[in-house]
Design a protein around this motif. Structure first.
Motif, PDB file in Angstrom:
ATOM      1  N   ILE A 201       0.834  -1.191   0.000  1.00  8.49           N
ATOM      2  CA  ILE A 201       0.000   0.000   0.000  1.00  8.49           C
ATOM      3  C   ILE A 201       0.872   1.245   0.000  1.00  8.49           C
ATOM      4  CG2 ILE A 201      -1.831   1.224   1.230  1.00  8.49           C
ATOM      5  CD1 ILE A 201      -2.480  -1.519   2.529  1.00  8.49           C
ATOM      6  N   ALA A 202       0.558   2.177  -0.891  1.00  8.21           N
ATOM      7  CA  ALA A 202       1.274   3.448  -0.980  1.00  8.21           C
ATOM      8  C   ALA A 202       0.548   4.512  -0.166  1.00  8.21           C
ATOM      9  CB  ALA A 202       1.391   3.891  -2.437  1.00  8.21           C
ATOM     10  N   PRO A 203       1.268   5.524   0.341  1.00  9.78           N
ATOM     11  CA  PRO A 203       0.628   6.553   1.176  1.00  9.78           C
ATOM     12  C   PRO A 203      -0.520   7.270   0.483  1.00  9.78           C
ATOM     13  CG  PRO A 203       3.019   6.693   1.362  1.00  9.78           C
ATOM     14  CD  PRO A 203       2.733   5.701   0.269  1.00  9.78           C
ATOM     15  N   GLU A 204      -0.448   7.394  -0.857  1.00  7.99           N
ATOM     16  CA  GLU A 204      -1.491   8.128  -1.585  1.00  7.99           C
ATOM     17  C   GLU A 204      -2.699   7.268  -1.930  1.00  7.99           C
ATOM     18  OE1 GLU A 204       1.567   6.698  -4.668  1.00  7.99           O
ATOM     19  OE2 GLU A 204       1.575   7.515  -2.619  1.00  7.99           O
ATOM     20  N   ASP A 205      -2.655   5.967  -1.649  1.00  9.19           N
ATOM     21  CA  ASP A 205      -3.799   5.096  -1.920  1.00  9.19           C
ATOM     22  C   ASP A 205      -4.959   5.420  -0.991  1.00  9.19           C
ATOM     23  OD1 ASP A 205      -2.340   3.685  -3.829  1.00  9.19           O
ATOM     24  OD2 ASP A 205      -1.729   2.126  -2.417  1.00  9.19           O
ATOM     25  N   ASP A 206      -6.161   5.122  -1.453  1.00  8.14           N
ATOM     26  CA  ASP A 206      -7.312   5.128  -0.558  1.00  8.14           C
ATOM     27  C   ASP A 206      -7.254   3.852   0.285  1.00  8.14           C
ATOM     28  OD1 ASP A 206      -8.291   7.481  -1.721  1.00  8.14           O
ATOM     29  OD2 ASP A 206      -9.269   6.342  -3.305  1.00  8.14           O
ATOM     30  N   ALA A 207      -7.609   3.948   1.541  1.00  6.29           N
ATOM     31  CA  ALA A 207      -7.554   2.784   2.427  1.00  6.29           C
ATOM     32  C   ALA A 207      -8.856   2.668   3.215  1.00  6.29           C
ATOM     33  CB  ALA A 207      -6.364   2.879   3.378  1.00  6.29           C
ATOM     34  N   ILE A 208      -9.311   1.436   3.353  1.00  6.41           N
ATOM     35  CA  ILE A 208     -10.535   1.127   4.096  1.00  6.41           C
ATOM     36  C   ILE A 208     -10.191  -0.007   5.045  1.00  6.41           C
ATOM     37  CG2 ILE A 208     -12.930   0.361   3.926  1.00  6.41           C
ATOM     38  CD1 ILE A 208     -12.273   1.200   0.738  1.00  6.41           C
ATOM     39  N   VAL A 209     -10.420   0.186   6.319  1.00  9.53           N
ATOM     40  CA  VAL A 209     -10.130  -0.851   7.313  1.00  9.53           C
ATOM     41  C   VAL A 209     -11.438  -1.513   7.730  1.00  9.53           C
ATOM     42  CG1 VAL A 209      -9.103  -1.382   9.549  1.00  9.53           C
ATOM     43  CG2 VAL A 209      -8.113   0.430   8.122  1.00  9.53           C
ATOM     44  N   LEU A 210     -11.511  -2.819   7.497  1.00 12.62           N
ATOM     45  CA  LEU A 210     -12.687  -3.623   7.834  1.00 12.62           C
ATOM     46  C   LEU A 210     -12.324  -4.550   8.986  1.00 12.62           C
ATOM     47  CD1 LEU A 210     -15.615  -4.363   6.842  1.00 12.62           C
ATOM     48  CD2 LEU A 210     -14.528  -6.156   5.463  1.00 12.62           C
ATOM     49  N   HIS A 211     -13.134  -4.536  10.028  1.00 10.66           N
ATOM     50  CA  HIS A 211     -12.854  -5.368  11.205  1.00 10.66           C
ATOM     51  C   HIS A 211     -14.167  -5.867  11.782  1.00 10.66           C
ATOM     52  CE1 HIS A 211     -10.844  -6.981  14.649  1.00 10.66           C
ATOM     53  NE2 HIS A 211     -11.341  -6.111  15.501  1.00 10.66           N
ATOM     54  N   ARG A 212     -14.285  -7.194  11.904  1.00 12.42           N
ATOM     55  CA  ARG A 212     -15.497  -7.811  12.439  1.00 12.42           C
ATOM     56  C   ARG A 212     -16.745  -7.343  11.688  1.00 12.42           C
ATOM     57  NH1 ARG A 212     -14.034  -7.419  18.926  1.00 12.42           N
ATOM     58  NH2 ARG A 212     -12.230  -8.834  18.846  1.00 12.42           N
ATOM     59  N   GLY A 213     -16.580  -7.228  10.372  1.00 18.15           N
ATOM     60  CA  GLY A 213     -17.724  -6.911   9.527  1.00 18.15           C
ATOM     61  C   GLY A 213     -18.099  -5.454   9.450  1.00 18.15           C
ATOM     62  N   ARG A 214     -17.316  -4.571  10.098  1.00 15.46           N
ATOM     63  CA  ARG A 214     -17.629  -3.143  10.083  1.00 15.46           C
ATOM     64  C   ARG A 214     -16.443  -2.332   9.579  1.00 15.46           C
ATOM     65  NH1 ARG A 214     -22.089  -1.365  12.665  1.00 15.46           N
ATOM     66  NH2 ARG A 214     -21.131   0.675  12.979  1.00 15.46           N
ATOM     67  N   ILE A 215     -16.735  -1.207   8.927  1.00 15.17           N
ATOM     68  CA  ILE A 215     -15.686  -0.270   8.554  1.00 15.17           C
ATOM     69  C   ILE A 215     -15.301   0.513   9.803  1.00 15.17           C
ATOM     70  CG2 ILE A 215     -15.059   1.695   7.117  1.00 15.17           C
ATOM     71  CD1 ILE A 215     -15.596  -0.791   5.475  1.00 15.17           C
ATOM     72  N   VAL A 216     -14.028   0.424  10.207  1.00 12.62           N
ATOM     73  CA  VAL A 216     -13.584   1.101  11.426  1.00 12.62           C
ATOM     74  C   VAL A 216     -12.663   2.278  11.133  1.00 12.62           C
ATOM     75  CG1 VAL A 216     -13.919  -0.899  12.915  1.00 12.62           C
ATOM     76  CG2 VAL A 216     -11.719  -0.588  11.754  1.00 12.62           C
ATOM     77  N   ALA A 217     -12.203   2.406   9.883  1.00 13.10           N
ATOM     78  CA  ALA A 217     -11.405   3.567   9.495  1.00 13.10           C
ATOM     79  C   ALA A 217     -11.377   3.637   7.981  1.00 13.10           C
ATOM     80  CB  ALA A 217      -9.983   3.487  10.051  1.00 13.10           C
ATOM     81  N   ARG A 218     -11.231   4.841   7.461  1.00 10.68           N
ATOM     82  CA  ARG A 218     -11.099   5.028   6.016  1.00 10.68           C
ATOM     83  C   ARG A 218     -10.423   6.359   5.763  1.00 10.68           C
ATOM     84  NH1 ARG A 218     -16.403   3.969   4.351  1.00 10.68           N
ATOM     85  NH2 ARG A 218     -17.519   4.510   6.233  1.00 10.68           N
ATOM     86  N   GLY A 219      -9.823   6.469   4.577  1.00 18.53           N
ATOM     87  CA  GLY A 219      -9.171   7.719   4.202  1.00 18.53           C
ATOM     88  C   GLY A 219      -7.939   7.449   3.380  1.00 18.53           C
ATOM     89  N   CYS A 220      -7.148   8.496   3.137  1.00 19.35           N
ATOM     90  CA  CYS A 220      -5.872   8.324   2.459  1.00 19.35           C
ATOM     91  C   CYS A 220      -4.967   7.468   3.351  1.00 19.35           C
ATOM     92  CB  CYS A 220      -5.248   9.694   2.209  1.00 19.35           C
ATOM     93  SG  CYS A 220      -3.716   9.640   1.276  1.00 19.35           S
TER      94      CYS A 220
END
Length: 247
Positions: A201-220
């Protein structure tokens, strides 16, 4: 949430009995963007991919691909989509070309046009010299590159890859990442890349963190953590905080 998204998932839920595999999941993949879907094993990444590819019907919420709702216009939506699943699915008794031509025929591509398309894609993934070899003679990394070529046979605009580099050596992993990033950069392909390997993953990528079926963080990706915090450290901290709300 962008109205001009390649992929839009809105409030999607999916349960297996009493267990919620996906719980009110919403996310966008922007057109021409590389988006990383991060999550530990069991987070729901594969279930989400199964919903987006219509292997499962989402029990709540809505999925659309380039504005085509998956429940109302499945053919139009899925025609824009290419997929590389985590499980290997090439027929090892067939040649590389036979595997790709079979997939082309499923998309209604005539044999002559299919052969031309196969040639272009094998050039793209650097395996033109293996065209007539049986898949069983390929390395794991080469097989993955053929699966990427196969996913592109019908010229999709959105590519989903479910942990495509798992089990590969460092050089093969780097090759796969480079091929996909070149597709984003040179052809404007939109990508959702599920992984738990932070080096991909590169710093400029969009990132979505999924944990236990829920989105817990998102952003660059470079902004997911605190200032100066590595993405891997931010991820471990976030998933250790079960009460954390989505960013």
């Amino acid at each position: 949430m962008s109205a001009d998204a390649a992929l839009r998932v809105e409030h999607v839920g999916h349960r297996f009995g009493a267990r919620a595999a996906l719980d009110d999941v919403s996310l966008d993949v922007g057109r021409g963007r590389f988006a990383a879907l991060l999550g530990p094993n069991g987070a729901g990444k594969t279930t989400l991919f199964s919903v987006v590819t219509r292997l499962y019907n989402n029990q709540t919420g809505r999925v659309s691909i380039f504005g085509h709702a998956l429940d109302r216009e499945p053919s139009r939506a899925l025609a824009r989509l290419g997929v590389v699943f985590q499980a290997r699915t090439l027929d090892t008794d067939l040649t590389v070309e036979q595997n790709l031509l079979y997939h082309a025929s499923l998309h209604g591509i005539a044999r002559g046009a299919g052969k031309a398309r196969v040639g272009l894609l094998l050039d793209r993934v650097g395996l033109s010299d293996r065209r007539h070899d049986k898949v069983r003679t390929l390395s794991g990394g080469q097989s993955r590159r053929i699966e990427i070529a196969r996913s592109l046979i019908h010229r999709p605009d959105l590519l989903l890859l479910d942990e495509p580099t798992v089990g590969l050596d460092l050089e093969s992993r780097a090759d796969i990442v480079a091929i996909v990033r070149a597709l984003v950069r040179e052809e404007g392909l939109s990508v959702l890349w599920a992984t738990h390997i932070f080096e991909e993953i590169a710093p400029e990528d969009d990132a979505i963190v999924l944990h236990r079926g829920r989105i817990v963080a998102r952003g660059c990706a470079g902004d997911i953590g605190a200032p100066g915090e590595a993405l891997a450290d931010a991820f471990r901290r976030i998933v250790a905080e079960p009460g954390r709300a989505a960013a």
